[in-house]
Motif scaffolding. Sequence first.
Motif, PDB file in Angstrom:
ATOM      1  N   UNK A   6       5.786 -24.362  -1.838  1.00 36.02           N
ATOM      2  CA  UNK A   6       4.893 -24.652  -2.978  1.00 36.02           C
ATOM      3  C   UNK A   6       5.462 -24.250  -4.326  1.00 36.02           C
ATOM      4  N   UNK A   7       5.694 -25.285  -5.138  1.00 36.78           N
ATOM      5  CA  UNK A   7       6.337 -24.852  -6.611  1.00 36.78           C
ATOM      6  C   UNK A   7       5.515 -25.319  -7.711  1.00 36.78           C
ATOM      7  N   UNK A   8       5.354 -24.487  -8.818  1.00 33.82           N
ATOM      8  CA  UNK A   8       5.005 -24.892  -9.928  1.00 33.82           C
ATOM      9  C   UNK A   8       5.653 -24.423 -11.101  1.00 33.82           C
ATOM     10  N   UNK A  27       2.022 -14.561 -12.821  1.00 34.84           N
ATOM     11  CA  UNK A  27       1.272 -13.656 -11.861  1.00 34.84           C
ATOM     12  C   UNK A  27       0.325 -14.574 -10.806  1.00 34.84           C
ATOM     13  N   UNK A  28      -0.573 -15.581 -11.370  1.00 35.59           N
ATOM     14  CA  UNK A  28      -1.275 -16.224 -10.758  1.00 35.59           C
ATOM     15  C   UNK A  28      -0.709 -17.043  -9.670  1.00 35.59           C
ATOM     16  N   UNK A  29       0.332 -17.599 -10.098  1.00 34.93           N
ATOM     17  CA  UNK A  29       1.142 -18.429  -9.015  1.00 34.93           C
ATOM     18  C   UNK A  29       1.429 -17.412  -8.022  1.00 34.93           C
ATOM     19  N   UNK A 217      -5.397 -17.972 -16.961  1.00 29.16           N
ATOM     20  CA  UNK A 217      -5.569 -17.586 -15.669  1.00 29.16           C
ATOM     21  C   UNK A 217      -5.982 -18.708 -14.780  1.00 29.16           C
ATOM     22  N   UNK A 218      -7.268 -19.073 -15.229  1.00 29.86           N
ATOM     23  CA  UNK A 218      -7.876 -20.174 -14.644  1.00 29.86           C
ATOM     24  C   UNK A 218      -7.099 -21.602 -14.381  1.00 29.86           C
ATOM     25  N   UNK A 219      -6.710 -21.941 -15.543  1.00 26.09           N
ATOM     26  CA  UNK A 219      -5.613 -23.207 -15.490  1.00 26.09           C
ATOM     27  C   UNK A 219      -4.566 -22.905 -14.734  1.00 26.09           C
ATOM     28  N   UNK A 220      -3.728 -21.631 -14.675  1.00 25.71           N
ATOM     29  CA  UNK A 220      -2.827 -21.692 -13.921  1.00 25.71           C
ATOM     30  C   UNK A 220      -3.233 -21.519 -12.248  1.00 25.71           C
ATOM     31  N   UNK A 221      -4.496 -21.109 -11.929  1.00 29.75           N
ATOM     32  CA  UNK A 221      -4.929 -21.108 -10.643  1.00 29.75           C
ATOM     33  C   UNK A 221      -5.174 -22.562  -9.980  1.00 29.75           C
TER      34      UNK A 221
END
Length: 283
Positions: A6-8, A27-29, A217-221
């Motif tokens: 899985x990549x972002x 960090x979140x990824x 952090x929310x949008x990265x999650x």
Amino acid sequence: MQQTDFRALTIAGSDSGGGAGIQADIKTFQELGVYGMSAITAVTAQNSLGVHHIHPIPLTIIEQQLHAIGSDMNPAAVKTGMLVDAATIELVATMSKRFRWNNVVVDPVMIAKGGASLLQQTALQALIQHLLPITTVITPNIPEAEILTGLTINTLKDREKAASNFVQMGVTHVLIKGGHDETNTEHSVDLYYDGQSFHYLSGQRVATKHTHGTGCTLSAAITAQLARQKKPLEAIHKAKKFIQAAIEHAYPIGAGHGPTNHFAYNQMKNKRKTATGNHIQHL
Ligand SMILES: Nc1ncnc2c1ncn2[C@@H]1O[C@H](COP(=O)(O)OP(=O)(O)O)[C@@H](O)[C@H]1O
Ligand SMILES: Cc1ncc(COP(=O)(O)OP(=O)(O)O)c(N)n1
């Protein structure tokens, strides 16, 4: 054992303090089992007390980063944070289309907690014209939603109206966050809209000043969960649990607003697993 891939990609500014921006995203990824890539738009000198200096990265270097990733590494989801100015926004929109990136999450970052401007006023039109039509999920806080829609948002009905406006502007899924809603001292309620129905996602409001980087952090999650092939509403539900844990266990680092705790969600899950003897991981 087969590795799951899985990549972002995050396109955002660097926060030297590590609580927001690129650092929060990566960090979140990582915590959500997603391989993180980055294109840095600006370097900020920042700590718990605020943003002290901003050094924009030249456009050609942003383009080179996006090209390096797009031509080789194929992210399954892409997040944007601090985009600095209109030229950067146009570039990001052009490159996203060129590489046919799906699952584009736009956190329309404008003003940091201490008041520093992270997006030029003159860039708002570019955001609306170039980025919103290719946005899968937008995650404005209330002041950002007011600026982009031109509406005043006091009530939940006002928020629903603003969410509808975003859909009319070409966004597929809208999440208007409720962290800034001072009328609700018990809960922090976010509104989701997909053009058909409204959903409210509620979390216990935590009495803490250590909320630096909550939006990033929310949008990265959300981005990480989309990269994991989750549908947008499920991705948002999971991301809400991640940010809730991160705020409940935030760090009192520095004299000002400390960062949220990116480890907390997995630590709580691992504790539950140990308690039940269940070692299978369900994200
Ligand atoms: N004190 C808090 N307690 C619990 N959740 C919060 C708190 N503050 C913000 N949140 C949640 O954190 C996320 C980010 O919200 P918000 O603070 O509105 O965004 P931003 O950081 O972009 O200003 C949302 O899911 C919001 O509901
Ligand atoms: C480099 C950088 N990007 C974004 C932000 C804003 O982050 P946010 O999650 O909205 O948190 P606060 O700044 O409001 O605490 C930032 N500060 N720096």
